[in-house]
Design an enzyme around this catalytic site. Structure first.
Site, PDB file in Angstrom:
ATOM      1  N   CYS A  22      17.145  -7.235   8.153  1.00  0.00           N
ATOM      2  CA  CYS A  22      18.203  -6.720   7.289  1.00  0.00           C
ATOM      3  C   CYS A  22      19.487  -7.504   7.548  1.00  0.00           C
ATOM      4  O   CYS A  22      19.547  -8.327   8.450  1.00  0.00           O
ATOM      5  CB  CYS A  22      18.437  -5.249   7.586  1.00  0.00           C
ATOM      6  SG  CYS A  22      16.924  -4.290   7.435  1.00  0.00           S
ATOM      7  N   ARG A  47      18.927 -14.034   1.803  1.00  0.00           N
ATOM      8  CA  ARG A  47      17.865 -13.795   2.765  1.00  0.00           C
ATOM      9  C   ARG A  47      16.798 -12.850   2.231  1.00  0.00           C
ATOM     10  O   ARG A  47      15.779 -12.645   2.859  1.00  0.00           O
ATOM     11  CB  ARG A  47      18.460 -13.206   4.055  1.00  0.00           C
ATOM     12  CG  ARG A  47      19.449 -14.149   4.703  1.00  0.00           C
ATOM     13  CD  ARG A  47      20.244 -13.494   5.800  1.00  0.00           C
ATOM     14  NE  ARG A  47      19.389 -12.740   6.668  1.00  0.00           N
ATOM     15  CZ  ARG A  47      19.439 -11.423   6.787  1.00  0.00           C
ATOM     16  NH1 ARG A  47      20.295 -10.740   6.087  1.00  0.00           N
ATOM     17  NH2 ARG A  47      18.636 -10.816   7.605  1.00  0.00           N
ATOM     18  N   TRP A  95      15.819  -4.860   4.125  1.00  0.00           N
ATOM     19  CA  TRP A  95      14.478  -5.377   3.846  1.00  0.00           C
ATOM     20  C   TRP A  95      13.574  -4.309   4.434  1.00  0.00           C
ATOM     21  O   TRP A  95      13.481  -4.163   5.648  1.00  0.00           O
ATOM     22  CB  TRP A  95      14.295  -6.732   4.528  1.00  0.00           C
ATOM     23  CG  TRP A  95      12.869  -7.193   4.572  1.00  0.00           C
ATOM     24  CD1 TRP A  95      11.985  -7.024   5.590  1.00  0.00           C
ATOM     25  CD2 TRP A  95      12.160  -7.912   3.569  1.00  0.00           C
ATOM     26  NE1 TRP A  95      10.773  -7.579   5.276  1.00  0.00           N
ATOM     27  CE2 TRP A  95      10.849  -8.132   4.049  1.00  0.00           C
ATOM     28  CE3 TRP A  95      12.501  -8.392   2.298  1.00  0.00           C
ATOM     29  CZ2 TRP A  95       9.881  -8.807   3.306  1.00  0.00           C
ATOM     30  CZ3 TRP A  95      11.532  -9.077   1.579  1.00  0.00           C
ATOM     31  CH2 TRP A  95      10.255  -9.286   2.075  1.00  0.00           C
ATOM     32  N   ASN A 121      20.055  -3.261  12.060  1.00  0.00           N
ATOM     33  CA  ASN A 121      19.151  -4.370  11.788  1.00  0.00           C
ATOM     34  C   ASN A 121      18.192  -4.457  12.959  1.00  0.00           C
ATOM     35  O   ASN A 121      18.626  -4.556  14.103  1.00  0.00           O
ATOM     36  CB  ASN A 121      19.969  -5.665  11.667  1.00  0.00           C
ATOM     37  CG  ASN A 121      19.093  -6.881  11.484  1.00  0.00           C
ATOM     38  OD1 ASN A 121      17.952  -6.766  11.034  1.00  0.00           O
ATOM     39  ND2 ASN A 121      19.622  -8.042  11.828  1.00  0.00           N
ATOM     40  N   GLY A 122      16.886  -4.405  12.694  1.00  0.00           N
ATOM     41  CA  GLY A 122      15.892  -4.480  13.773  1.00  0.00           C
ATOM     42  C   GLY A 122      14.856  -3.387  13.602  1.00  0.00           C
ATOM     43  O   GLY A 122      14.704  -2.832  12.507  1.00  0.00           O
ATOM     44  N   GLU A 501      -5.803 -24.115   7.633  1.00  0.00           N
ATOM     45  CA  GLU A 501      -4.388 -23.802   7.383  1.00  0.00           C
ATOM     46  C   GLU A 501      -3.503 -25.022   7.691  1.00  0.00           C
ATOM     47  O   GLU A 501      -2.536 -25.281   6.982  1.00  0.00           O
ATOM     48  CB  GLU A 501      -3.962 -22.579   8.212  1.00  0.00           C
ATOM     49  CG  GLU A 501      -2.486 -22.247   8.224  1.00  0.00           C
ATOM     50  CD  GLU A 501      -1.883 -21.906   6.861  1.00  0.00           C
ATOM     51  OE1 GLU A 501      -2.624 -21.845   5.862  1.00  0.00           O
ATOM     52  OE2 GLU A 501      -0.655 -21.758   6.803  1.00  0.00           O
ATOM     53  N   LYS A 505      -0.997 -26.729   4.945  1.00  0.00           N
ATOM     54  CA  LYS A 505       0.448 -26.920   5.160  1.00  0.00           C
ATOM     55  C   LYS A 505       0.815 -28.362   4.824  1.00  0.00           C
ATOM     56  O   LYS A 505       1.816 -28.617   4.179  1.00  0.00           O
ATOM     57  CB  LYS A 505       0.842 -26.634   6.621  1.00  0.00           C
ATOM     58  CG  LYS A 505       0.949 -25.189   7.015  1.00  0.00           C
ATOM     59  CD  LYS A 505       2.208 -24.485   6.565  1.00  0.00           C
ATOM     60  CE  LYS A 505       2.080 -23.741   5.284  1.00  0.00           C
ATOM     61  NZ  LYS A 505       1.217 -22.681   5.030  1.00  0.00           N
ATOM     62  N   GLU A 508       0.631 -28.951   0.983  1.00  0.00           N
ATOM     63  CA  GLU A 508       1.638 -28.206   0.219  1.00  0.00           C
ATOM     64  C   GLU A 508       3.001 -28.866   0.246  1.00  0.00           C
ATOM     65  O   GLU A 508       3.672 -28.935  -0.770  1.00  0.00           O
ATOM     66  CB  GLU A 508       1.836 -26.801   0.832  1.00  0.00           C
ATOM     67  CG  GLU A 508       0.837 -25.774   0.452  1.00  0.00           C
ATOM     68  CD  GLU A 508       1.157 -24.438   1.130  1.00  0.00           C
ATOM     69  OE1 GLU A 508       1.245 -23.444   0.418  1.00  0.00           O
ATOM     70  OE2 GLU A 508       1.309 -24.393   2.372  1.00  0.00           O
ATOM     71  N   HIS A 524     -22.391 -35.227   7.888  1.00  0.00           N
ATOM     72  CA  HIS A 524     -23.076 -34.971   6.627  1.00  0.00           C
ATOM     73  C   HIS A 524     -22.278 -35.465   5.436  1.00  0.00           C
ATOM     74  O   HIS A 524     -22.366 -34.899   4.347  1.00  0.00           O
ATOM     75  CB  HIS A 524     -23.387 -33.471   6.508  1.00  0.00           C
ATOM     76  CG  HIS A 524     -24.237 -32.978   7.635  1.00  0.00           C
ATOM     77  ND1 HIS A 524     -25.564 -33.312   7.755  1.00  0.00           N
ATOM     78  CD2 HIS A 524     -23.937 -32.240   8.723  1.00  0.00           C
ATOM     79  CE1 HIS A 524     -26.042 -32.764   8.867  1.00  0.00           C
ATOM     80  NE2 HIS A 524     -25.068 -32.121   9.471  1.00  0.00           N
ATOM     81  N   LYS A 623       6.233 -19.152  -4.684  1.00  0.00           N
ATOM     82  CA  LYS A 623       6.115 -18.326  -3.482  1.00  0.00           C
ATOM     83  C   LYS A 623       5.134 -17.187  -3.705  1.00  0.00           C
ATOM     84  O   LYS A 623       4.344 -16.850  -2.829  1.00  0.00           O
ATOM     85  CB  LYS A 623       7.503 -17.760  -3.136  1.00  0.00           C
ATOM     86  CG  LYS A 623       7.534 -16.869  -1.909  1.00  0.00           C
ATOM     87  CD  LYS A 623       7.448 -17.702  -0.651  1.00  0.00           C
ATOM     88  CE  LYS A 623       7.254 -16.907   0.600  1.00  0.00           C
ATOM     89  NZ  LYS A 623       6.506 -17.680   1.616  1.00  0.00           N
TER      90      LYS A 623
HETATM   91  C1  G6P Z   1       1.134 -18.778  -2.722  1.00  0.00           C
HETATM   92  C2  G6P Z   1       2.029 -19.162  -1.557  1.00  0.00           C
HETATM   93  C3  G6P Z   1       1.214 -19.216  -0.253  1.00  0.00           C
HETATM   94  C4  G6P Z   1       0.518 -17.893  -0.012  1.00  0.00           C
HETATM   95  C5  G6P Z   1      -0.337 -17.477  -1.222  1.00  0.00           C
HETATM   96  C6  G6P Z   1      -0.797 -16.048  -1.111  1.00  0.00           C
HETATM   97  O1  G6P Z   1       0.209 -19.782  -2.956  1.00  0.00           O
HETATM   98  O2  G6P Z   1       2.617 -20.422  -1.800  1.00  0.00           O
HETATM   99  O3  G6P Z   1       2.078 -19.515   0.834  1.00  0.00           O
HETATM  100  O4  G6P Z   1      -0.304 -17.992   1.111  1.00  0.00           O
HETATM  101  O5  G6P Z   1       0.451 -17.540  -2.433  1.00  0.00           O
HETATM  102  O6  G6P Z   1       0.315 -15.214  -1.197  1.00  0.00           O
HETATM  103  P1  G6P Z   1       0.403 -13.774  -0.577  1.00  0.00           P
HETATM  104  O7  G6P Z   1       1.800 -13.322  -0.898  1.00  0.00           O
HETATM  105  O8  G6P Z   1      -0.647 -12.958  -1.268  1.00  0.00           O
HETATM  106  O9  G6P Z   1       0.152 -13.893   0.890  1.00  0.00           O
END
Ligand code: G6P
Length: 628
Positions: A22, A47, A95, A121-122, A501, A505, A508, A524, A623
């Site tokens: 927050c 934020r 938040w 906040n926390g 993953e 990264k 992306e 293979h 996002k």
């Molecule tokens: C988008 C984002 C990813 C995320 C995916 C799933 O592709 O760019 O970073 O992992 O959606 O999103 P979620 O909010 O369901 O984790």
């Protein structure tokens, strides 16, 4: 001979700073407080938040206005603050963590007698125990928040001395908190308290402030005092007095802030992604600590304790993107510790696959946003067939959280960079807790192993912090590898799950062709792509399979590959075969994924930076993918 990028073993006393969910702000001076608070809160909007509120003290009366939604709405409701008079006040952007983003759950929270108002906040970890105690003593609770216990504690301990009451209340709190408290008996005073959540005092002339984030203050003053953990500040318009936790007055240095507003928003980091990478020790700590009490895993707020595991014969994990890869880690961990078959399914595939799912299936849904369209559709499809659903979500009150039978929140705070980092590591952390809890409940995990893993899970935030200390070395590696056309990530078992993953990264944010392969699958087909200087990132943290992965490293080396290995500090075998090595701190193998992803996030970040990419907003990506 390889170059070593070394990380020391876990530092015992690392304190995780700078993580918050927050935003808080306070003002006391000679001007009307409300407009100043609203302008400050606007600077905290970047934020992410879901509700906001202010409380202002006029003579001996505290008035409050709170809204769910945007600050613009709060401005409208208060006529830009003009509806309030009064020269001291506190404000908050929330938040949501405990309780949905409603007007009532928004801060400030007020004591039953109207004498005190609090912003926080926390996370107060022991809020349930305190709430029961306070309810028994007759205090009325209006919200579902953890914060409300604070204001009732202050009221309970008040015997005429405002500071003493706040200190006494704070001594009962476990968790992390930055607090701002008003008392109607002392109309120009604010007390601010800090414990594991950022808090700074803005020093003006005839006006003083506090905030969780320097961005709220720079338009008013650039002179600040940083409070340390356990410290209290008594703030009036002309005086700031800081005390330690024993109540002894202490001298604090005044610092001058020279950051511009953009740099301040990112906490001094160049990108939100790097800031969020650095926040991971705090985010994971906030997520796991409240669920780990007296050697037990507890799910107070979710009701998950009521889940009848005996009725579950299969687990299906579904998600998209990084959340799906977190699920891939979860499969290995849950199957190993709980001996229940786990299927991990991409939500976009599962929804159309006529899945074999019934009332004996536990569906685990992972989503940072809680709004991903495919995930929602897959979830509905499975629930229609009788599955019980458990969602692991970061956004309180999101669609997935609402639909699920049970929801466990990852308390990662708002994530702004498109590529998730703390979203992923907090999801993996919850999956560890689930596996431990289910393994114990199902009797598949013996007491000694349970205890060992429990203790190791507690160490994860420190291990992540330690892995972050690689930061100064990773940019050098990025310079070496950034111009490659492609990158392969290999590993076995949990290492394979992490390599998925790691490769995502890299793709992306750096737009480099990156692919993850199960190391045993190289022969293979993929090994045909290995040529001179082809970078291969080899993950070697799964101790029981290290020898096997080393053989794969040797095979790709023999074909000219340049190998960057990620492994433990004591693994000298790797030094003789890899070109570069990054070490992570020692941790139980099964828990290594949440730590070994850290250098891979940093590598992707610095490669993207070398390549001049738009790191926080990669091209073509969103996002939250709310359409199919
Ligand atoms: C988008 C984002 C990813 C995320 C995916 C799933 O592709 O760019 O970073 O992992 O959606 O999103 P979620 O909010 O369901 O984790």
């Amino acid at each position: 001979m390889s170059r070593l990028y070394n990380v020391d073993i876990i530092k015992p006393n690392t304190i995780f700073q700078g993580f918050y969910m927050c935003g808080i702000m306070g003002y006391t001076g000679s001007l009307d407080a409300a407009p100043i608070l609203l302008e400050g809160l606007k600077k905290l909007e970047y934020r992410g938040y879901d509700s906001a509120g202010i409380a202002v003290m006029d003579k001996n009366v505290i008035s409050m206005s709170k809204v769910s939604g945007r600050i613009a709405h709060l401005c409208e409701k208060t006529n830009d603050g003009k509806l309030f008079s009064g020269h001291a006040g506190i404000g908050h952007t929330r938040w949501a963590t405990h309780g949905a983003p409603t007007d009532t759950n928004a801060h400030p929270h007020m004591s039953n007698d109207g004498k005190f108002a609090v912003v926080h906040n926390g996370i107060i970890e022991n809020y349930l125990t305190l709430r029961d105690e306070l309810k028994e003593k007759g205090y009325r609770f209006d919200s579902q928040t953890d914060t409300e216990v604070v204001v009732h504690l202050v009221e309970m301990y008040f015997e005429g001395d405002f500071r003493k009451a706040v200190m006494k209340a704070a001594s009962r709190l476990q968790g992390s908190y930055a607090l701002g408290v008003l008392c109607s008996d002392e109309p120009d005073k604010i007390i601010a308290v800090r414990e594991y959540s950022p808090l700074l005092i803005g020093v003006g002339i005839g006006d003083n402030y506090f905030a969780s984030d320097v961005t709220a203050l720079v338009q008013y003053t650039r002179n600040v005092i940083y409070l340390d953990d356990g410290e209290f500040a008594e703030i009036t318009k002309d005086k700031i007095t800081v005390y330690d936790c024993t109540g002894k007055e202490i001298n604090k240095e005044i610092n001058h802030i020279s950051w511009d507003i953009q740099a301040a928003e990112k906490g001094g980091y160049e990108h939100f992604m790097l800031k969020e990478i650095m926040e991971q020790p705090g985010a994971v700590k906030a997520t796991i600590t409240p669920r780990m009490k007296d050697n037990e895993i507890v799910w107070d707020e979710s009701g998950l304790d009521k889940l009848d595991l005996k009725n579950v014969n299969k687990i299906v994990i579904t998600a998209c993107g990084s959340a799906y890869y977190a699920g891939c880690v979860g499969k290995y961990v849950i199957e190993e510790l709980c001996r229940i078959p786990v299927q991990v399914e991409l939500a976009s595939e599962l929804r159309y696959s006529n899945p074999i799912i019934d009332e004996h299936t536990l569906l685990i849904v992972l989503s940072q946003s809680g709004e991903t369209a495919d995930t929602i559709a897959a979830m509905k499809e499975c629930m229609k067939r009788g599955a019980k659903s458990l969602s692991v979500v970061n956004v309180v009150g999101s669609t997935i959280a609402k639909i699920a039978d049970y929801t466990v929140y990852t308390w990662a705070g708002p994530e702004i960079a498109v590529a998730t980092t703390k979203g992923y590591t907090t999801q993996v952390s919850i999956l560890y807790l689930l596996a431990l809890w289910m393994g114990k409940k199902a009797g598949t995990l013996d007491e000694t192993l349970y205890q060992k893993l429990y203790d190791n899970v507690k160490m994860i935030p420190k291990a992540i912090q330690n892995a972050l200390d690689l930061n100064p070395k990773i940019p050098q590696l990025a310079k070496k590898y950034h111009s490659s056309k492609a990158m392969f990530f290999i590993g076995r078992n949990t290492d394979y799950a992490v390599s998925l993953e790691g490769a995502l990264k890299m793709k992306e944010i750096s737009y480099l062709h990156a692919e993850a392969y199960a190391a045993g699958e190289l022969k293979h087909g993929t090994i045909a792509l290995i040529d001179d200087h082809q970078p291969v990132i080899a993950l070697c943290c799964n101790s029981s399979l290290q020898e096997k992965t080393i053989s794969n490293i040797v095979e790709v080396k023999a074909r000219g590959a340049e190998v960057l290995a990620v492994t433990y500090k004591d693994n000298s075998n790797i030094i003789s075969v890899a070109d570069d090595v990054i070490y992570i701190p020692q941790i139980e193998s099964i828990l290594s994924p949440v730590v070994e992803i850290i250098p891979l996030q940093l590598l992707a970040y610095y490669v993207a930076k070398e390549n001049g990419c738009d790191i926080d907003k990669p091209k073509n990506l969103a996002k939250s993918v709310t359409v199919e």
